[in-house]
Design an enzyme around this catalytic site. Structure first.
Site, short mmCIF file in Angstrom:
data_model
loop_
_atom_site.label_atom_id
_atom_site.label_comp_id
_atom_site.label_asym_id
_atom_site.label_seq_id
_atom_site.Cartn_x
_atom_site.Cartn_y
_atom_site.Cartn_z
N ARG A 172 -81.48 -7.13 8.75
CA ARG A 172 -80.60 -8.14 9.34
C ARG A 172 -79.58 -7.46 10.26
NH1 ARG A 172 -78.40 -12.11 4.68
NH2 ARG A 172 -76.54 -11.87 5.95
N ARG A 174 -67.36 -8.95 6.50
CA ARG A 174 -67.88 -10.01 5.62
C ARG A 174 -67.15 -9.99 4.28
NH1 ARG A 174 -73.95 -8.38 5.98
NH2 ARG A 174 -74.41 -10.14 4.61
N LYS A 223 -77.17 -13.22 -4.44
CA LYS A 223 -77.21 -14.69 -4.51
C LYS A 223 -78.59 -15.22 -4.11
CE LYS A 223 -73.83 -15.36 -1.49
NZ LYS A 223 -73.38 -14.00 -1.17
N ARG A 270 -81.27 -3.20 2.43
CA ARG A 270 -82.02 -4.47 2.41
C ARG A 270 -82.95 -4.60 3.62
NH1 ARG A 270 -78.85 -9.91 1.28
NH2 ARG A 270 -77.61 -9.34 3.10
N ARG A 275 -67.95 -21.83 1.23
CA ARG A 275 -67.32 -20.52 1.38
C ARG A 275 -65.84 -20.65 1.72
NH1 ARG A 275 -72.57 -17.47 3.40
NH2 ARG A 275 -72.11 -15.39 2.69
P1 AMP Z 1 -75.47 -14.92 4.30
O1 AMP Z 1 -76.91 -14.93 4.69
O2 AMP Z 1 -75.15 -15.86 3.21
O3 AMP Z 1 -74.95 -13.52 4.06
O4 AMP Z 1 -74.66 -15.47 5.60
C1 AMP Z 1 -74.75 -14.79 6.84
C2 AMP Z 1 -73.65 -15.29 7.76
O5 AMP Z 1 -73.81 -16.67 8.02
C3 AMP Z 1 -72.22 -15.15 7.22
O6 AMP Z 1 -71.70 -13.85 7.41
C4 AMP Z 1 -71.51 -16.20 8.09
O7 AMP Z 1 -71.32 -15.72 9.40
C5 AMP Z 1 -72.55 -17.31 8.15
N1 AMP Z 1 -72.40 -18.28 7.04
C6 AMP Z 1 -73.27 -18.51 6.03
N2 AMP Z 1 -72.81 -19.46 5.20
C7 AMP Z 1 -71.62 -19.86 5.69
C8 AMP Z 1 -70.63 -20.81 5.28
N3 AMP Z 1 -70.78 -21.56 4.18
N4 AMP Z 1 -69.51 -20.92 6.04
C9 AMP Z 1 -69.33 -20.20 7.15
N5 AMP Z 1 -70.21 -19.28 7.59
C10 AMP Z 1 -71.35 -19.11 6.89
#
Ligand code: AMP
Length: 216
Positions: free
Chosen positions: A160, A171, A13, A127, A88
């Site tokens: 990360r 996740r 994404k 990554r 989400r």
């Molecule tokens: P990402 O970088 O998109 O993989 O997001 C990393 C983490 O941020 C996720 O595993 C969640 O803990 C949190 N997170 C990101 N976006 C959201 C969202 N829209 N709702 C809830 N938690 C989020």
């Protein structure tokens, strides 16, 4: 133009949003990046989000909504924006409709990016990210020119904290239970487009742009 990119963790994404943002000249709003910045600066939002993120769980909707609401009101969002990692949950999607309803803006398209579990795992484990400028790399498929350092700004690359196999499973479970129902939600609204991600990233970007009526 308002575009949403949804899909399981590691599906690409962020990579696609960055490419689309350059092409369409609208900002890329990555919720994960905004939250990680808040965590590293230990803001109130960061403190509330930290433990959830570390464990691969979704941060409560209320916290997320505040972040999104203030970000999309910034000046650079006037011509549109790309949402990466938001919404989400169904609650977040409903709240987004309410926020946009107040401004008479509409979602142009929702791209549901799909890939098999083994591809997600490979991408997540390999990554590497630049904490300074956000550029992402992969230890096998997208190596930086200068080993371990970002090609764009020279900062040392890191992994990360939540890019482990154990956290990935949480996740993915969160994705299956909370985020996947959004497929039906946006299908009902006639704006969902599913894209297979098992292809080189440039072709995926091209396919998305064609759906948006852009001549590539
Ligand atoms: P990402 O970088 O998109 O993989 O997001 C990393 C983490 O941020 C996720 O595993 C969640 O803990 C949190 N997170 C990101 N976006 C959201 C969202 N829209 N709702 C809830 N938690 C989020």
């Amino acid at each position: 133009m308002i575009i949403i990119l949804m899909g399981a963790p590691g599906v690409g994404k962020g990579t696609q949003s960055t490419a689309l943002s350059k092409w369409l000249k609208i900002p890329h709003i990555a919720l994960g990046d905004i939250l990680r910045k808040n965590v590293s600066e230990q803001t109130q939002v960061g403190k509330e989000a930290e433990d959830f993120m570390k464990n691969g769980l979704l941060v409560p909707d209320k916290v997320i909504l505040e972040v999104v609401n203030s970000r999309i009101q910034e000046n650079d969002c006037e011509e549109g924006f790309i949402l990466d990692g938001f919404p989400r949950t169904i609650t977040q999607a409903e709240d987004l409709e309410k926020l946009l309803g107040n401004t008479s803006k509409k979602i142009t398209a929702v791209f549901n990016i799909e890939a098999e579990y083994k591809h997600l795992l490979e991408r997540i484990i390999g990554r590497r990210v630049c904490k300074n400028c956000g550029e992402t790399y992969h230890v096998l498929h997208q190596k930086p020119q200068n080993e371990q350092h970002c090609d764009v700004c020279g900062t040392e690359l890191t992994q990360r904290k939540d890019d482990t196999e154990e956290t990935l499973n949480n996740r993915i479970r969160e994705y299956e239970e909370q985020t996947k129902p959004l497929i039906g939600f946006y299908e009902e609204r006639g704006i969902l487009i599913t894209i297979n991600a098992e292809d080189i990233k440039e072709s995926i970007t091209e396919r998305i742009l064609k759906h948006l009526g852009e001549s590539v």
